[in-house]
Write an enzyme that holds these catalytic residues in place. Structure first.
Site, PDB file in Angstrom:
ATOM      1  N   GLU B  46       0.862  -1.183   0.000  1.00  0.00           N
ATOM      2  CA  GLU B  46       0.000   0.000   0.000  1.00  0.00           C
ATOM      3  C   GLU B  46       0.893   1.225   0.000  1.00  0.00           C
ATOM      4  OE1 GLU B  46      -3.654  -1.778   2.725  1.00  0.00           O
ATOM      5  OE2 GLU B  46      -2.634   0.053   3.339  1.00  0.00           O
ATOM      6  N   ASP B  57      -5.661   9.577  10.511  1.00  0.00           N
ATOM      7  CA  ASP B  57      -4.346   9.057  10.877  1.00  0.00           C
ATOM      8  C   ASP B  57      -3.834   9.606  12.191  1.00  0.00           C
ATOM      9  OD1 ASP B  57      -3.364   7.248   8.745  1.00  0.00           O
ATOM     10  OD2 ASP B  57      -3.859   8.968   7.477  1.00  0.00           O
ATOM     11  N   TYR B 172     -10.900  -4.810   3.760  1.00  0.00           N
ATOM     12  CA  TYR B 172      -9.941  -4.355   4.783  1.00  0.00           C
ATOM     13  C   TYR B 172     -10.726  -4.150   6.073  1.00  0.00           C
ATOM     14  CZ  TYR B 172      -6.171  -1.292   6.666  1.00  0.00           C
ATOM     15  OH  TYR B 172      -5.174  -0.710   7.407  1.00  0.00           O
TER      16      TYR B 172
END
Ligand SMILES: Cc1ncc(COP(=O)(O)O)c(C=O)c1O
Lengths: 411, 265
Positions: B46, B57, B172
């Site tokens: 990735e 994040d 995912y």
């Protein structure tokens, strides 16, 4: 955009939260179930007369609504001195700076905390720029006994010290955010990060008419009390509607709150004022004038960005306008042509700030000072029997240090 | 293109999926770091597109994005890195991961074409949920670029089929409600979630968020089709900068070794 004009400008967003191509729900999957639930609960609250009753009761008895509609005769006379023969519109203000906590932000906070409690949430978070939304959030949290955490850019912590202290007095935890330019955008990023990690118990009180659907809609609805009151008050006092509405735009909540109830009155012109900072060709915070469509903080809207879609830093002397985006409904209203948008620089806002102090004995916040600068500009072009109404959405106590510094004065 | 992706989930062990931020510490360093991931045994790469406002994040990837952007990384640089990677590693799937604005600013068709041109197999966009899929997904699928969907602890049974509609590549599973680089979820909750997800899809299920140690990776490898490791690698790049490649390789090898024996131990 649309070839055929919509029948009404007041029926947005659609059921997916889109205002034309703008708006939407651009959030991480973790937050999606939560904002879907928020929408469901908001619809239920809208259908519940008890919710509206409690909201109105708090606005009246806690916030101090309705706020006055004021004819600023002295400012009008001052402006007429420089106007051509027969020109110089009557200048009126919607006095939302007289609200409890000193700005329009509290209207929205009252609505959202009632929603939060309805949803059984036990912890509140918020972002703040000028600190007005942080103070308003801390206020309703104190009132209803909910713990709250306020994210505030470190730059703003430094330039809005009085509000920082007020939030602390009210029992809030204030977290200074140091990423990016450490202003409103970065505070919002950090609030979103907290939220995604605390989805189960935490309600995020967003301070402006932006973010993922349904926030732009519900913030607008809570702030629309401004326009609803102003419309009724103006009709009552003058028997007519104003010719032009003017409001400053950070994310756009005070502006949409004033504008929305008038959107289907075709003779009422509207003017949203962005912060032109050092000038539109230099650093500024005018995303409509100097940006393009993009996706940030949960919605598609006009943003200040580079050709790769990286967000560029905004600048305004006013912390509350220092944001590189704008609520999606404004992007749509701009493209639909219903509302005009213009800007005022730091210097123009400072001049207008002082003008209002001297002519009317009102110390405005730096945010509405941008609107006042535009009002002066517009009024001289309008006939004397015309009415221009601006949203005086905040008082300037919080800004006296910033203004003193800009004027080179020591307090 | 998606073939490269589906064939990289071996039947007898979990795949190792590794994340790094493109252009960190500078665009010139990324090639060697990507090679180190492959040498260390990563099955899928990735490549993170840095963004000024990485809202999902934690501090490690935020700092990586800042380093990369400060070094002048552009979208054109990133597609060049991808293209060069594809030339050196014809068989290793490459997934671009990032935020909506850099991916859609020139239009979704432009982005899809650039992916095809550079040999990118799949895209993960953090802030385009299925509700806004048309902003990017249609254009990618039209070009056979996989759209990888995220499922999270807040994704309930009612919502899962929606997420799976039009999903491709792999699913995912973001094992913690939170930002990248923080705590790992409890093993029991991961097992339960993977079982639930696998009941709803034939796609491989990869699990990530908070995985740091070979032991954690092995635990996940016993129950899932893939293990995703990101912040821990990004932190090594943060620590060693231009000299990070051998350190990255050694660390990835420790994960890969653990995963390879996980189902036998
Ligand atoms: C007094 C005042 N006006 C305006 C704003 C800008 O926000 P909005 O555009 O949402 O009204 C702020 C924000 O902090 C404010 O404090």
């Amino acid at each position: 955009m649309n070839d055929t004009p919509p029948n009404s400008f007041r029926n947005m967003p659609d059921d997916r939260g889109h205002f034309g191509e703008f708006g939407g729900r651009y959030v991480a999957e973790t937050l999606m179930p939560l904002i879907l639930d928020l929408e469901k609960q908001y619809r239920a609250a809208q259908a519940d007369p008890a919710f509206e009753e409690e909201f109105n009761d708090l606005l009246q008895n806690y916030v101090g609504r309705p706020s006055p509609l004021y004819y600023a005769e002295s400012l009008t006379e001052e402006v007429r001195k420089d106007a051509p023969e027969g020109k110089g519109a009557q200048i009126w203000f919607k006095r939302d700076e007289l609200n409890h906590t000193g700005a329009h932000k509290i209207n929205n906070c009252v609505g959202q905390i009632l929603l939060a409690m309805r949803m059984g949430k036990t912890r509140i978070i918020a972002e703040t720029g000028a600190g007005q939304h942080g103070v308003a959030t801390a206020t309703v949290c104190a009132r209803f006994g909910l713990p709250c955490t306020i994210f505030m850019g470190a730059t703003d912590v430094a330039r809005q010290k009085p509000n920082l202290f007020r939030m602390k007095l009210l029992g809030a935890e204030v977290v200074p955010v140091t990423s990016g330019a450490a202003t409103l955008k970065d505070a919002m990023n950090e609030a979103l990060r907290d939220w995604v990690a605390n989805v189960h118990d935490t309600f995020y009180i967003i301070g402006t008419a932006a973010g993922p659907h349904p926030y732009p809609e519900l913030v607008r609805d809570f702030q629309s009390v401004i326009g609803k009151e102003a419309r009724a008050q103006m009709l009552d006092r003058t028997g007519r509607l104003p010719d032009m509405l003017v409001a400053a735009i950070g994310g756009g909540s005070n502006a949409i709150g004033l504008f929305h109830p008038f959107l289907d009155d075709p003779d009422v012109k509207m003017l949203g004022i962005e912060a032109a900072g050092h000038g539109l060709d230099k650093e500024h915070a005018a995303s409509l004038a100097g940006g393009g469509p993009g996706i940030l903080h949960g919605n598609k809207t006009y943003l200040l960005q580079d050709e790769d879609g990286q967000i560029t830093e905004a600048h305004s002397i006013s912390a509350g306008l220092d944001y590189p985006g704008i609520g999606p409904e404004h992007s749509w209203l701009k493209e639909s042509g219903r509302v005009d948008y213009d800007s005022a620089t730091d210097t123009e806002a400072l001049d207008a700030f002082q003008l209002l102090c001297r002519t009317e004995g009102i110390i405005p916040a730096l945010e509405p000072s941008h609107a006042i600068a535009a009002v002066v500009r517009e009024a001289v072009k309008m006939d004397r029997d015309q009415i221009i109404l601006a949203n005086l959405c905040g008082r300037g106590d919080k800004d006296i240090f910033t203004v003193a510094e800009a004027l080179g004065t020591e307090i | 293109m998606t073939d490269r992706l589906s064939s990289s989930f071996p039947a007898d062990r979990a795949a190792l999926v590794t994340f790094v931020t493109a252009g960190d510490p500078t665009p010139a360093d990324t090639g060697a770091i990507l090679d180190a991931l492959v040498e260390g045994g990563a099955d899928i790469i990735e490549l993170g597109m840095p963004f000024t406002d990485p809202m999902a994040d934690g501090p490690s990837i935020q700092e990586a994005d800042i380093r990369s952007l400060a070094a002048g990384t552009t979208t054109a640089n990133i597609f060049n890195m991808a293209r060069e990677f594809r030339q050196r590693h014809p068989d290793t799937p490459l997934v671009l991961m990032g935020y909506a604005n850099p991916m859609t600013i020139r239009g979704s068709e432009w982005f899809a074409n650039a992916c095809v041109d550079a040999g990118v197999d799949a895209v993960i966009c953090v802030d385009i949920p299925v509700e806004e899929d048309e902003s990017l997904g249609d254009a990618l699928r039209a070009k056979d670029v996989a759209v990888i969907r995220l499922a999270t602890p807040t994704t309930d049974a009612e919502r899962l089929p929606q997420i799976l509609s039009n999903a491709s590549g792999f699913l995912y599973y973001v094992s913690v409600a939170g930002i990248t680089g923080q705590q790992q979820a409890a093993q029991a909750s991961i097992e339960e979630a993977v079982a639930r997800l696998k009941a709803g899809t034939d796609l491989p299920v990869a699990v990530g968020f908070g995985v740091r140690t070979p032991e954690q990776a092995a635990d996940i490898a016993r129950v899932a089709d893939g293990v995703v490791v990101g912040s821990a690698i990004v932190e090594i790049v943060g620590e060693y900068g231009k000299d990070a490649a051998p350190h990255v390789r050694d660390y990835v090898k420790s994960l890969s070794d653990a995963i390879r024996v996980a189902r036998h131990g």
